[in-house]
Motif scaffolding. Structure first.
Motif, short mmCIF file in Angstrom:
data_model
loop_
_atom_site.label_atom_id
_atom_site.label_comp_id
_atom_site.label_asym_id
_atom_site.label_seq_id
_atom_site.Cartn_x
_atom_site.Cartn_y
_atom_site.Cartn_z
N GLU A 141 0.15 1.87 -6.25
CA GLU A 141 -0.51 3.09 -6.90
C GLU A 141 -1.69 3.72 -6.08
O GLU A 141 -1.82 4.83 -6.06
N THR A 151 -2.04 7.39 -4.56
CA THR A 151 -3.09 8.13 -4.87
C THR A 151 -3.76 8.87 -3.41
O THR A 151 -4.05 10.09 -3.53
N GLU A 177 0.04 -2.59 -8.18
CA GLU A 177 -1.41 -1.67 -8.06
C GLU A 177 -1.52 -1.30 -6.49
O GLU A 177 -2.15 -0.08 -6.36
#
Length: 637
Positions: A223, A227, A220
């Motif tokens: 990620e 982003t 995560e």
């Protein structure tokens, strides 16, 4: 799975036509399997090769991203955000590269090995058995033929025994070979399914394992990082589109505004001549003599820099000196039936250049500009106002003269008309135009139009009392190298003597001498000017710090090059990051034009001793201060 067809091994001894016909079907099937497996092997080998290439390419990409911060880009090389972002990407891609390497190994073991074994071992075994069976069948047919030709009337027991033995041997060999051949063909029906399913199973398991490893690495936190990077990329894209739109609008505006300038000789009513210039740049054609009566013309970019005329060829990093145009003469001339020609002659008449402008506007502006510079108007505080008062003489210089010698003599200034203002050496100094353009904020610290001095030139040599000037020194600074042999050293009574090795980088006049910022800005300006103009030469000296003065001494001859009285050193500082750089500000009583008090900042490079030199200067000033207090105290008694 449905039932698998088999060859009847029990019927191999009978070897009936039906059995041979069925054998032909199995052989045809084996050939089709071999052809198909070869194609499948090539396809899987391409997957394996592509995976190996992907693994190597991923590893190379990670390596290049890690080396980004070691690259030296002319533009944008110090972007720390970009460097740290690429390092983060390099770390992730390096982990992916390891995953790809593991996947390559798994593909080699689980996919390529089974199909290679089937292709190289099982299919080749079928072909070998087929050849052996064909030979055995031919030998049996030949033995039967010989046995059938035995004579009924004349029986020869020996021949009959030999032929009978041949039939027995060949039939046994054929039967055994045929049984093994049938067994291999029957087994092939099972192996072909295993050979196609097992590599695919290994391929899928390897891919599943690879994706699991990737899922573990792409957590995560990564990620969120991706982003943020995606958002940054979109912002940069929008900024780029905005900038492109602005540049396109600028191009359209410039195309409209520049349309009249595309003409080589624009309308003078729309573009008036500027006669008050003290600096100019542009392309000119220079006349070069190639023989007694022949000449050639070369187009180069010319620009003025202080009192110098410089030229720069296309592709060169910096310009070179063409002529010192202080007190020169400039005049319009007729040359080889060319328009807009003018001649510049140095103040001593030893050097001259004939140049050709592209338009009448440039032609007149160049003459006016050089005429203004020749009168050293660029050294004044308001050069444009003074240039306005000499416009009349500049306009007269534009008119072509029928007599070159008469015009040259009338335009040559006399020695008495040369102003007494001094300036730096034309070979060792660079004007501050380029530095001022790159740092407009220096107006409050550095005197405008002050040259940057790269040679060791005394700033007050022409103003020292008791120093006589010769006619050759009038209006020019002297370089006080050397000293009289009979003079007594003023440092003999000093209690502080510290010697340092330094290299002179440059000096320039400053407006402000009460903050170290002026030293930092002067360092930046001088280093930038050296980089822009490719000046690498530095004069090495010994800096002697005493309680009376600072001395620059020639390390070879031990001759004093410069002497800086210690009371006049009002400020000294070392660079905030590069401790090899240090500088000091010297306050003098004379300037370049009038008798006003001026300050000059000198910049040096040392051998990692900048702070030590500043500490030594500070100690010398403290000792001198205490000595002065003692002197005043005893004087009052």
């Amino acid at each position: 799975m449905p039932g698998i067809d088999k060859l009847p091994i029990e019927e191999t001894l009978e070897d009936s036509p039906q059995t041979r016909s069925l054998l032909g079907v199995f052989e045809e099937d084996a050939a089709a399997i071999s052809n198909y497996v070869n194609q499948l092997f090539q396809a899987m080998h391409r997957i394996y090769d592509a995976q190996n290439e992907l693994s190597a390419a991923t590893h190379l990409t990670s390596k290049l991203l890690k080396e980004y911060e070691q690259q030296r880009f002319p533009l944008g090389g110090d972007d720390e955000v970009m460097s740290s972002t690429l390092q983060q990407f390099a770390k992730v891609i390096d982990e992916l590269s390891s995953c790809h390497a593991v996947l390559s190994t798994q593909l080699a073991d689980a996919m390529m090995f089974p199909i290679t074994q089937f292709k190289e071992r099982d299919l080749k075994e079928i072909l070998t058995l087929k050849e052996v069976f064909q030979i055995a069948s031919n030998d049996h047919d030949a033995a039967i033929t010989r046995y059938s030709r035995l004579s009924k009337r004349r029986e020869n027991e020996k021949i009959k025994a030999e032929v009978t033995e041949d039939v027995y041997t060949s039939r046994k060999k054929q039967h055994q070979t045929m049984m093994h051949y049938f067994c291999a063909l029957n087994t092939l029906q099972y192996k072909k399914k295993i050979a196609m399913l097992e590599p695919l199973l290994g391929y899928m398991q390897a891919q599943i394992s690879f994706f699991k490893m990737g899922s573990e690495n792409l957590n995560e936190q990564l990620e969120e990082f991706l982003t943020n990077i995606g958002t940054s990329v979109q912002n940069v894209r929008r900024e780029m589109e905005c900038e492109v739109e602005t540049m396109q609008q600028t191009i359209e505006d410039l195309e409209v505004a520049s349309d009249p300038l595309y003409l080589p000789d624009p309308d003078p009513t729309k573009f008036p001549v500027h006669r008050n210039l003290t600096r100019k740049a542009g392309y000119l054609n220079a006349r070069n003599k190639t023989g007694l009566v022949s000449s050639s013309w070369e187009r180069q970019f010319y620009f003025t820099q202080g009192g110098n005329l410089m030229s720069q060829a296309r592709g060169d990093v910096a310009g070179g000196l063409v002529m010192d145009i202080d007190n020169c003469s400039v005049m319009a001339v007729d040359c080889e039936d060319r328009r807009y020609c003018f001649q510049i002659t140095s103040f001593d008449g030893k050097k001259s250049s004939i140049l050709q402008a592209e338009s009448k506007k440039d032609y007149e502006e160049w003459i006016c500009t050089i005429n203004n510079i020749s009168k050293q108007i660029y050294l004044s505080e308001n050069p444009e106002e003074i240039a306005a008062r000499v416009n009349q003489s500049a306009l007269e210089a534009v008119t072509p003269s029928p007599s070159f010698q008469q015009r040259h003599e009338s335009m040559r200034p006399t020695v008495q008309s040369r102003p007494p203002a001094t300036r730096t050496s034309s070979t060792g100094s660079l004007g501050s135009e380029s530095a001022a353009l790159s740092a407009l904020s220096l107006d409050s610290l550095v005197a405008p139009d002050t040259p940057i001095q790269f040679d060791i030139i005394s700033p007050v040599s022409e103003d020292q009392p008791g120093q006589a000037k010769t006619s050759g020194q009038l209006g020019r600074r002297t370089n006080p190298f050397g000293e009289t042999g009979g003079s007594k050293s003023e440092t003999e009574d000093s209690i502080l003597h510290q010697l340092f090795i330094v290299r002179f980088l440059g000096s320039m006049e400053v407006k402000y001498d009460e903050s170290p910022d002026v030293v930092y800005e002067t360092m930046r300006q001088i280093l930038a000017a050296r980089a822009i103009h490719n000046i690498f030469r530095m004069t090495e000296s010994h800096l002697l710090v005493t309680c009376d003065c600072l001395k620059l001494i020639d390390p070879q001859t031990q001759v004093t090059r410069l002497r800086f009285p210690l009371p006049n050193v009002v400020l000294y500082a070392t660079h905030q990051e590069n401790k090899r750089l240090f500088g000091f500000v010297l306050r003098t009583s004379g300037g370049r034009v009038d008798s006003r008090q001026t300050s000059v900042c000198y910049i040096f490079e040392s051998n990692n001793e900048g702070e030590k030199i500043c500490d030594s200067v500070g100690l010398a000033k403290q000792i001198a201060f205490h000595a002065e207090l003692v002197r005043i105290f005893w004087g009052s008694l």
